[in-house]
Design a protein around this motif. Structure first.
Motif, mmCIF file in Angstrom:
data_model
loop_
_atom_site.group_PDB
_atom_site.id
_atom_site.type_symbol
_atom_site.label_atom_id
_atom_site.label_comp_id
_atom_site.label_asym_id
_atom_site.label_seq_id
_atom_site.Cartn_x
_atom_site.Cartn_y
_atom_site.Cartn_z
ATOM 1 N N ALA A 166 2.876 -25.472 32.682
ATOM 2 C CA ALA A 166 2.999 -24.536 31.573
ATOM 3 C C ALA A 166 2.025 -24.957 30.485
ATOM 4 C CB ALA A 166 4.444 -24.512 31.034
ATOM 5 N N GLY A 167 1.825 -24.078 29.517
ATOM 6 C CA GLY A 167 0.909 -24.388 28.424
ATOM 7 C C GLY A 167 0.193 -23.147 27.940
ATOM 8 N N HIS A 168 -0.370 -23.245 26.747
ATOM 9 C CA HIS A 168 -1.062 -22.119 26.117
ATOM 10 C C HIS A 168 -2.283 -21.714 26.931
ATOM 11 C CE1 HIS A 168 -1.901 -19.575 22.618
ATOM 12 N NE2 HIS A 168 -3.174 -19.870 22.783
ATOM 13 N N VAL A 169 -2.683 -20.428 26.804
ATOM 14 C CA VAL A 169 -3.874 -19.945 27.477
ATOM 15 C C VAL A 169 -5.088 -20.792 27.068
ATOM 16 C CG1 VAL A 169 -4.361 -18.232 25.655
ATOM 17 C CG2 VAL A 169 -5.256 -17.886 27.965
ATOM 18 N N ASP A 170 -5.933 -21.100 28.037
ATOM 19 C CA ASP A 170 -7.152 -21.879 27.831
ATOM 20 C C ASP A 170 -6.875 -23.327 27.447
ATOM 21 O OD1 ASP A 170 -9.920 -21.954 28.038
ATOM 22 O OD2 ASP A 170 -10.196 -21.761 25.875
ATOM 23 N N HIS A 171 -5.686 -23.819 27.755
ATOM 24 C CA HIS A 171 -5.394 -25.239 27.544
ATOM 25 C C HIS A 171 -5.569 -26.058 28.823
ATOM 26 C CE1 HIS A 171 -3.265 -25.619 23.396
ATOM 27 N NE2 HIS A 171 -4.269 -24.754 23.359
ATOM 28 N N GLY A 172 -6.149 -25.447 29.856
ATOM 29 C CA GLY A 172 -6.584 -26.220 31.009
ATOM 30 C C GLY A 172 -5.567 -26.453 32.105
ATOM 31 N N LEU A 270 12.204 -26.398 40.829
ATOM 32 C CA LEU A 270 11.208 -27.406 40.472
ATOM 33 C C LEU A 270 11.835 -28.791 40.363
ATOM 34 C CD1 LEU A 270 9.406 -25.412 37.619
ATOM 35 C CD2 LEU A 270 8.769 -25.526 40.032
ATOM 36 N N ASP A 271 11.008 -29.804 40.637
ATOM 37 C CA ASP A 271 11.410 -31.184 40.396
ATOM 38 C C ASP A 271 11.004 -31.636 39.002
ATOM 39 O OD1 ASP A 271 12.462 -32.182 43.067
ATOM 40 O OD2 ASP A 271 10.527 -31.373 43.672
ATOM 41 N N TYR A 272 9.810 -31.203 38.562
ATOM 42 C CA TYR A 272 9.279 -31.642 37.275
ATOM 43 C C TYR A 272 8.509 -30.506 36.611
ATOM 44 C CZ TYR A 272 10.296 -36.294 39.089
ATOM 45 O OH TYR A 272 10.934 -37.389 39.613
ATOM 46 N N GLY A 273 8.399 -30.609 35.289
ATOM 47 C CA GLY A 273 7.544 -29.727 34.524
ATOM 48 C C GLY A 273 6.339 -30.496 34.011
ATOM 49 N N LEU A 274 5.214 -29.810 33.914
ATOM 50 C CA LEU A 274 3.994 -30.411 33.366
ATOM 51 C C LEU A 274 3.447 -29.461 32.317
ATOM 52 C CD1 LEU A 274 1.107 -32.075 35.407
ATOM 53 C CD2 LEU A 274 0.649 -30.606 33.447
ATOM 54 N N LEU A 275 3.459 -29.892 31.059
ATOM 55 C CA LEU A 275 2.999 -29.069 29.938
ATOM 56 C C LEU A 275 1.631 -29.562 29.489
ATOM 57 C CD1 LEU A 275 3.743 -26.862 27.774
ATOM 58 C CD2 LEU A 275 4.525 -28.769 26.347
ATOM 59 N N THR A 276 0.642 -28.656 29.441
ATOM 60 C CA THR A 276 -0.694 -29.042 28.991
ATOM 61 C C THR A 276 -0.895 -28.663 27.527
ATOM 62 O OG1 THR A 276 -1.644 -26.956 29.775
ATOM 63 C CG2 THR A 276 -1.715 -28.834 31.281
ATOM 64 N N VAL A 277 -1.573 -29.553 26.811
ATOM 65 C CA VAL A 277 -1.954 -29.322 25.421
ATOM 66 C C VAL A 277 -3.428 -29.684 25.285
ATOM 67 C CG1 VAL A 277 -1.566 -29.937 23.006
ATOM 68 C CG2 VAL A 277 0.373 -29.890 24.596
ATOM 69 N N ALA A 278 -4.273 -28.738 24.883
ATOM 70 C CA ALA A 278 -5.701 -29.005 24.765
ATOM 71 C C ALA A 278 -5.973 -29.875 23.538
ATOM 72 C CB ALA A 278 -6.481 -27.704 24.664
ATOM 73 N N ALA A 279 -6.813 -30.914 23.720
ATOM 74 C CA ALA A 279 -7.098 -31.845 22.628
ATOM 75 C C ALA A 279 -7.822 -31.170 21.473
ATOM 76 C CB ALA A 279 -7.924 -33.018 23.155
#
Length: 569
Positions: A166-172, A270-279
């Motif tokens: 999961a994560g915001h658009v264009d956060h990779g 799901l077993d885990y969630g992975l949240l991306t945050v762009a630096a």
């Protein structure tokens, strides 16, 4: 020679000969070829063919003994594949791939089930494709197919985790997953995300609009990745070779498609969630919403800060502090992987402790650390000893096979040949179906258990009658679907108050349905928690006590937990 029928032509040209790896069969039937004595003989023959081919045999089905194209009915071809699968299992082998062609009245083969190994034309479609094979231009009297049988039993399910991103658009998000599954650095333009985005408009715009899937794994020598991500059979190879698998359910970061993101995080087991945050961007409003959904469902989650290569060390440290602050605001404990190590992250990750690490898909900074973390994380989802349950996330039709339902197995185990119930239908009833075949990431398996993302080919139902939100259960189950249930709910965001009759969309498992809320106290304000009666607007669904759900309507969002499925009793 048309490239569409190259595999068929090659198999027939090689011919069926003593000491060879090719076998011709017009058809295989359960009554005849699985009878006492015949089964053992045919399994021994298959084993001989596999050994003659250095671990791989080719079975051409729908042809005569001399290789002439005969063609058999779709139902007969499906039965033949089921019998071949059982024979392969007895010979310590498995069906890796099936390609099919229609045979017209003149005995000419036309592509009927796809031409790439492991695509939707194989015996069961992959859960990460909506592809429906084209029909032949000429009337087809039957089907001829080429099945590749490989040495070794089907993959067991003990070492396999499913991670939802999961994560915001264009956060990779998609770029990160694309780099993980291939081991290839990104070009700085998000090139590796093309290995996951399956729709042309997604590739063109660089935005994911639906769930996509990726897989890689590990063996004793390290990561097992895709060599050619554009070749679907490469996924099957990864599944076959890896001792431990990591499957990704890649969700959507764009705000208008939040419903699809919720479906990916709530509707998959799901077993885990992975949240991306762009630096460069840092946490956003969408980041907070996705984090809230992940944590509200008690899903163990990690935060990966992406694009570390395009910011200064000071900015990276600032974003890390901001992420840690937001986690503490929702009563979660951040754990810096850089400071405490992968071992601590593996040991401590749960619904309260959230590991945080920084990466770059361009320079590959932090990717080895993320690999190690994913390799060592334990399996969490799905009791395998419970009865089989799977909520349907997608359905599609495969020529010569029929309806295929895909989703993540919620509990228990399923095998080819199992008799199941599918429903509820519009009237609340369930239909009896049979499992024709099972496929996972383009790899055909004879059985699967909780946590697997699978496509299950079903006998006894039309694809048009299979809908998202339905469930597959054992035939002897006694399901009791409901239109109404009671729940504990918490309002995360709402402009005013939630009163009686408020109608958001409820996302529970793979169900996405409008429902009316009736709070016990008459109303709920933003930030409030309380109990409410929830009633689906259009039809009943299979709902169980303890299930968690998300509800949303416009900018309003909340979470809930089912407490009573029979509130009137």
């Amino acid at each position: 020679m048309s490239p569409d029928r190259a595999a068929l032509e090659r198999a027939i040209e090689r011919g069926e000969r003593e000491g060879g790896s090719v076998e011709f069969k017009e058809r295989l039937t359960k009554d005849l070829h699985l009878a006492d004595g015949r089964r053992e003989s045919l399994a021994a023959q298959l084993r001989h063919r596999v050994l003659s081919g250095d671990g791989e045999a080719t079975y051409v089905v729908g042809v005569t003994d001399d290789g002439a194209l005969a063609g058999i009915a779709p139902e007969a071809f499906t039965e033949s594949m089921d019998v071949l699968s059982l024979l392969a299992e007895e010979a310590d082998a498995h069906i890796e791939n099936v390609e099919t062609w229609g045979v017209d009245a003149d005995g000419r083969a036309k592509p009927k089930g796809g031409t790439q190994p492991g695509d939707a034309g194989s015996a069961a479609a992959s859960p990460d494709s909506d592809y429906e094979p084209p029909e032949s231009d000429a009337p087809a009297e039957g089907i001829v197919g080429v099945a590749i049988v490989r040495e070794g039993a089907v993959l067991e399910d003990d070492e396999h985790i499913v991670v939802g991103t999961a994560g915001h658009v264009d956060h990779g998000k998609s770029t990160l997953v694309g780099t993980l599954v291939t081991g290839q650095p990104d070009d700085g333009e998000g090139g590796t995300r093309s290995y996951l985005d399956v729709q042309p408009h997604e590739v063109e715009r660089g935005l994911s609009a639906d769930l996509s899937y990726g897989v890689y794994g590990f063996d004793d020598d390290g990561p097992v990745r895709m060599d050619n991500p554009d070749r679907k059979s490469d996924r099957a190879r990864v599944v076959e070779e890896a001792d431990r698998l990591v499957s990704f359910v890649d969700t959507v970061g764009h705000e208008p498609w939040l419903r699809t993101t919720i479906r990916g995080l709530v509707g998959q087991k799901l077993d885990y969630g992975l949240l991306t945050v762009a630096a460069d961007d840092g946490p956003t409003k969408t980041t907070r919403e996705h984090l809230g959904i992940l944590l509200a469902t008690d899903l163990p989650t990690m935060v990966v800060i992406t694009k570390a290569d395009i910011v200064s060390d000071e900015r990276l440290a600032e974003v890390e502090r901001e992420v840690e602050r937001q986690l503490r605001e929702v009563d979660k404990t951040p754990l810096s992987v850089a400071r405490h190590g992968v071992g601590a992250a593996v040991e401590e990750i749960d619904d309260t402790v959230v590991p945080v690490l920084a990466t770059s898909a361009v320079t590959m900074e932090g990717m080895d650390t993320l690999d190690e973390l994913l390799e060592r994380l334990p399996k969490t989802a799905g009791p395998t000893d419970d009865e089989f349950t799977m909520y349907v996330d997608r359905s599609y039709k495969v020529t010569g096979v029929g309806a295929v339902a895909s989703g993540t197995i919620r509990s228990g185990r399923v095998e080819a040949g199992d008799e199941l119930l599918l429903g509820p239908m519009q009237d609340g009833g369930f239909r009896e179906v049979e499992v024709r075949s099972i496929e996972m990431h383009y790899h055909r398996v004879d059985r699967a258990k909780a946590g697997r993302i699978v496509g299950i080919a079903l006998k006894g139902v039309r694809e048009a009658d299979v809908e998202r939100g339905m469930a597959l259960l054992p035939r002897d189950a006694d399901p009791d679907p409901v239109r109404e249930f009671e729940a504990e709910v918490m309002v995360l965001n709402h402009p005013t108050r939630i009163g009686e009759g408020y109608e958001p969309v409820v996302h529970l498992e793979t169900v996405s349905e409008a429902a009316a809320f009736y709070p016990d106290d008459g109303r709920l304000l933003p930030g409030d928690s309380g109990t409410a009666r929830v009633r689906f607007k259009f039809r009943p669904y299979l709902v169980e006590e303890g299930q968690r759900f998300v509800f949303r309507e416009g900018q309003s969002k909340g979470v809930g937990k089912v407490t009573d499925v029979r509130p009137d009793e």
